[in-house]
Design an enzyme around this catalytic site. Sequence first.
Site, PDB file in Angstrom:
ATOM      1  N   CYS A   2       0.843  -1.197   0.000  1.00 28.25           N
ATOM      2  CA  CYS A   2       0.000   0.000   0.000  1.00 28.25           C
ATOM      3  C   CYS A   2       0.879   1.249   0.000  1.00 28.25           C
ATOM      4  O   CYS A   2       2.027   1.228   0.448  1.00 28.25           O
ATOM      5  CB  CYS A   2      -0.951   0.049   1.184  1.00 28.25           C
ATOM      6  SG  CYS A   2      -2.063  -1.341   1.329  1.00 28.25           S
ATOM      7  N   ARG A  27       5.512  -0.344  -4.556  1.00 24.38           N
ATOM      8  CA  ARG A  27       5.138  -1.006  -3.312  1.00 24.38           C
ATOM      9  C   ARG A  27       4.151  -2.147  -3.535  1.00 24.38           C
ATOM     10  O   ARG A  27       3.923  -2.956  -2.646  1.00 24.38           O
ATOM     11  CB  ARG A  27       4.540   0.019  -2.329  1.00 24.38           C
ATOM     12  CG  ARG A  27       5.519   1.083  -1.915  1.00 24.38           C
ATOM     13  CD  ARG A  27       4.883   2.109  -0.999  1.00 24.38           C
ATOM     14  NE  ARG A  27       4.563   1.549   0.297  1.00 24.38           N
ATOM     15  CZ  ARG A  27       5.409   1.421   1.314  1.00 24.38           C
ATOM     16  NH1 ARG A  27       6.668   1.813   1.156  1.00 24.38           N
ATOM     17  NH2 ARG A  27       5.028   0.913   2.455  1.00 24.38           N
ATOM     18  N   TRP A  75      -3.209  -2.631  -1.450  1.00 21.93           N
ATOM     19  CA  TRP A  75      -2.945  -4.055  -1.647  1.00 21.93           C
ATOM     20  C   TRP A  75      -3.933  -4.795  -0.760  1.00 21.93           C
ATOM     21  O   TRP A  75      -3.896  -4.674   0.455  1.00 21.93           O
ATOM     22  CB  TRP A  75      -1.505  -4.386  -1.262  1.00 21.93           C
ATOM     23  CG  TRP A  75      -1.056  -5.758  -1.646  1.00 21.93           C
ATOM     24  CD1 TRP A  75      -0.554  -6.164  -2.852  1.00 21.93           C
ATOM     25  CD2 TRP A  75      -1.022  -6.928  -0.801  1.00 21.93           C
ATOM     26  NE1 TRP A  75      -0.229  -7.494  -2.813  1.00 21.93           N
ATOM     27  CE2 TRP A  75      -0.512  -7.994  -1.570  1.00 21.93           C
ATOM     28  CE3 TRP A  75      -1.398  -7.165   0.517  1.00 21.93           C
ATOM     29  CZ2 TRP A  75      -0.342  -9.278  -1.060  1.00 21.93           C
ATOM     30  CZ3 TRP A  75      -1.242  -8.443   1.040  1.00 21.93           C
ATOM     31  CH2 TRP A  75      -0.711  -9.480   0.257  1.00 21.93           C
ATOM     32  N   ASN A 101      -2.761   2.144   5.744  1.00 20.20           N
ATOM     33  CA  ASN A 101      -1.942   0.968   5.440  1.00 20.20           C
ATOM     34  C   ASN A 101      -1.914   0.090   6.681  1.00 20.20           C
ATOM     35  O   ASN A 101      -1.842   0.592   7.800  1.00 20.20           O
ATOM     36  CB  ASN A 101      -0.500   1.361   5.100  1.00 20.20           C
ATOM     37  CG  ASN A 101      -0.388   2.099   3.787  1.00 20.20           C
ATOM     38  OD1 ASN A 101      -1.363   2.224   3.054  1.00 20.20           O
ATOM     39  ND2 ASN A 101       0.799   2.598   3.489  1.00 20.20           N
ATOM     40  N   GLY A 102      -1.919  -1.230   6.486  1.00 19.85           N
ATOM     41  CA  GLY A 102      -1.815  -2.137   7.622  1.00 19.85           C
ATOM     42  C   GLY A 102      -3.086  -2.949   7.818  1.00 19.85           C
ATOM     43  O   GLY A 102      -3.937  -3.043   6.927  1.00 19.85           O
ATOM     44  N   GLU A 488      18.439 -17.568  -5.540  1.00 24.13           N
ATOM     45  CA  GLU A 488      18.079 -16.198  -5.914  1.00 24.13           C
ATOM     46  C   GLU A 488      17.724 -16.113  -7.400  1.00 24.13           C
ATOM     47  O   GLU A 488      16.773 -15.423  -7.787  1.00 24.13           O
ATOM     48  CB  GLU A 488      19.227 -15.250  -5.576  1.00 24.13           C
ATOM     49  CG  GLU A 488      19.051 -13.810  -6.045  1.00 24.13           C
ATOM     50  CD  GLU A 488      17.869 -13.088  -5.421  1.00 24.13           C
ATOM     51  OE1 GLU A 488      17.542 -11.992  -5.906  1.00 24.13           O
ATOM     52  OE2 GLU A 488      17.250 -13.612  -4.464  1.00 24.13           O
ATOM     53  N   LYS A 492      14.094 -14.874  -8.894  1.00 23.72           N
ATOM     54  CA  LYS A 492      13.926 -13.788  -9.858  1.00 23.72           C
ATOM     55  C   LYS A 492      13.052 -14.224 -11.029  1.00 23.72           C
ATOM     56  O   LYS A 492      12.180 -13.479 -11.487  1.00 23.72           O
ATOM     57  CB  LYS A 492      15.292 -13.320 -10.379  1.00 23.72           C
ATOM     58  CG  LYS A 492      16.073 -12.488  -9.408  1.00 23.72           C
ATOM     59  CD  LYS A 492      15.435 -11.138  -9.217  1.00 23.72           C
ATOM     60  CE  LYS A 492      15.652 -10.595  -7.830  1.00 23.72           C
ATOM     61  NZ  LYS A 492      15.030 -11.289  -6.743  1.00 23.72           N
ATOM     62  N   GLU A 495       9.427 -14.509  -9.848  1.00 23.81           N
ATOM     63  CA  GLU A 495       8.827 -13.228  -9.487  1.00 23.81           C
ATOM     64  C   GLU A 495       8.313 -12.454 -10.686  1.00 23.81           C
ATOM     65  O   GLU A 495       7.213 -11.903 -10.643  1.00 23.81           O
ATOM     66  CB  GLU A 495       9.858 -12.349  -8.765  1.00 23.81           C
ATOM     67  CG  GLU A 495      10.102 -12.686  -7.317  1.00 23.81           C
ATOM     68  CD  GLU A 495      11.108 -11.753  -6.695  1.00 23.81           C
ATOM     69  OE1 GLU A 495      10.839 -11.238  -5.606  1.00 23.81           O
ATOM     70  OE2 GLU A 495      12.174 -11.517  -7.297  1.00 23.81           O
ATOM     71  N   HIS A 511      18.736 -36.474  -5.716  1.00 25.40           N
ATOM     72  CA  HIS A 511      17.814 -36.891  -4.670  1.00 25.40           C
ATOM     73  C   HIS A 511      16.388 -36.416  -4.954  1.00 25.40           C
ATOM     74  O   HIS A 511      15.659 -36.036  -4.034  1.00 25.40           O
ATOM     75  CB  HIS A 511      18.294 -36.377  -3.311  1.00 25.40           C
ATOM     76  CG  HIS A 511      19.633 -36.922  -2.917  1.00 25.40           C
ATOM     77  ND1 HIS A 511      19.793 -38.136  -2.295  1.00 25.40           N
ATOM     78  CD2 HIS A 511      20.881 -36.417  -3.093  1.00 25.40           C
ATOM     79  CE1 HIS A 511      21.075 -38.358  -2.088  1.00 25.40           C
ATOM     80  NE2 HIS A 511      21.768 -37.323  -2.558  1.00 25.40           N
ATOM     81  N   LYS A 610       6.971  -4.349  -2.903  1.00 21.05           N
ATOM     82  CA  LYS A 610       8.375  -4.113  -2.595  1.00 21.05           C
ATOM     83  C   LYS A 610       8.645  -4.181  -1.094  1.00 21.05           C
ATOM     84  O   LYS A 610       9.609  -4.782  -0.654  1.00 21.05           O
ATOM     85  CB  LYS A 610       8.790  -2.736  -3.137  1.00 21.05           C
ATOM     86  CG  LYS A 610      10.267  -2.415  -2.975  1.00 21.05           C
ATOM     87  CD  LYS A 610      11.097  -3.281  -3.887  1.00 21.05           C
ATOM     88  CE  LYS A 610      12.566  -2.955  -3.805  1.00 21.05           C
ATOM     89  NZ  LYS A 610      13.354  -3.915  -4.592  1.00 21.05           N
TER      90      LYS A 610
END
Length: 615
Positions: A2, A27, A75, A101-102, A488, A492, A495, A511, A610
């Site tokens: 948000c 964000r 969001w 926000n929250g 990582e 990426k 995402e 395995h 973000k």
Amino acid sequence: MCGIVGYIGHRDAYPIIIKGLQRLEYRGYDSAGIVLFDGVDTHLSKTKGKVEDLKKKSEATITMDGKLGLGHTRWATHGVPNDINSHPHYSNSGDLVIIHNGIIENYESIKKALTERGYTFESDTDTEVLVNLIEEVKKKEGVKLGQAVQIALNQVVGAYAIAVFDKNKPDEIVVAKLGSPLAIGIGENEYFIASDASPFIEFTNNAVYLEDEEMAIVRIGKEIKLRKIKDDAIAYPNILELQMNLEEIEKGGYEHFMLKEIYEQPRAILDTYRGRLLADQGIVRMAGIDQNLEKFLNANRIIIVACGTSWHAGLVAEYIFEDMARVPVEVEYASEFRYRNPVITENDVLIAISQSGETADTLAAIKLAKEKGAFVFGVCNVVGSSIARETHAGAYTHAGPEIGVASTKAFTTQITVLTLIALKLAHEKGIFSESKYHEILTELESIPSKVEKTLESNALVEEISEIYKDSSNCLYLGRGYNFPVALEGALKLKEISYIHAEGYPAAEMKHGPIALIDEQMPVVVIATKKGHYEKVVSNIQEIKSRKGRIIAIVTEGDEQVRELADHVIEVPEATECLTPLLTTIPLQLLSYHIAVMRDCNVDQPRNLAKSVTVE
């Protein structure tokens, strides 16, 4: 998650708020809204979708007049993404307007009580409940808006950053914070409110960052009035001079922020060690470490807590600290750490890593560790952020603003900071010979130029991306220092391109994951000359014998892997502990180009944010 933008002053609020919301798009959000007050009435516009959709709707349906306004990108948490659930929200009377926000965790019980008192609700949000609670307190207690906000917030459980105004008192905005970040920009007879400083950087360099459980009243022609929410104690604003500049938050000719930030890494790494690394003198100088050196030297263990990309940087650091400084290291997901009743002692050092410095799970882990008596050290990128304030000491990465949701330069600069710390401790403990110590310092100093050379592979990576852009799955393999880089790289790709990808230690392929390998499966293997090289070559042969398609990241001049792999991307030679700073670059480029070719929103991938400021 948000984004909040607010303005009160002598300028037209609309362009400031719309531009501010665009700067907060990184964000992550699914709807947006704006309210303007022209001195007589409010004008509200909100919509599911992007800020550009809001801009078109607003300019077609509402007046642009008003020197006071609030804007928000949402969001979704409570209620699906739609126009009704978008912020801002009115109170039942229409007098109060709020953005938030929250999460208000006890909103259901409050909503039930308010409903019994005659309040009605249009949305499914906890935010509409909060603004009506504030209105109820204001009426029942006969108090001003600031006091009503304070009383109401003492009744809620959860996290918040809010901005609220009363159209009957149009010269002030009340803001408050617990958990979610909130900054107030101070101009000439004007105030700016935002989740971070980027929306107002061209108007003022002076800002106040609210602490948790603080509220502020900003009024035209008066200084900020700051209070503690719990006990109404007066607080005194710490006005910071912002170091950010406008160029850092613009694309600068690049198609996407992510590509810009990939290419900024040579400078970002240099800025991170500038003034800290004096290779020719054999000095690593870091105030946060120098002032607390005994804490680190006497630590029984180091616990690293982080989330996402920062967690991967922590995994690299685990290898670095144990190898160089010979101290046991545990790397924990911050989101799990506080919930498993961890054993923490006063002899532990906890390192918390976060790009934004606002990650809710990491902040919760910090607070738990402090309660148990551990020394807490923060590594983050944002000056004045919550983690910077909550930790006992820390180090900034100095990466500059990172706007792309998929983190790139944060990863490499975090590794750089953590390497400097490990080198400092290793030298203090006398673990390295002087010659070895100087050799690694000199190597680290050369990394920016080697990253620049690695970036020259961009055209080759783009060609490879064209071949694999329609793949459904991908494996990433690495060993030792480069196992976290494999994780990582896979993250990426997931995402921003929405291709399923997994990272594994190369030896673990046998395995289970080897069952997936066929002629349709691209496998990215990090196979630099330093560390486990022959073992990785054997893993590549196992993939090749099962017709897997191999993309290999190798040391310059490598011929052995070239004979086996379908594609080879070279990186300059480097000391093993520093290779992650190079091998991650082609993986960033690979994910970027594949995402672009798949027509994905590279800078704002779906469902992601973000700064994750809710648990």
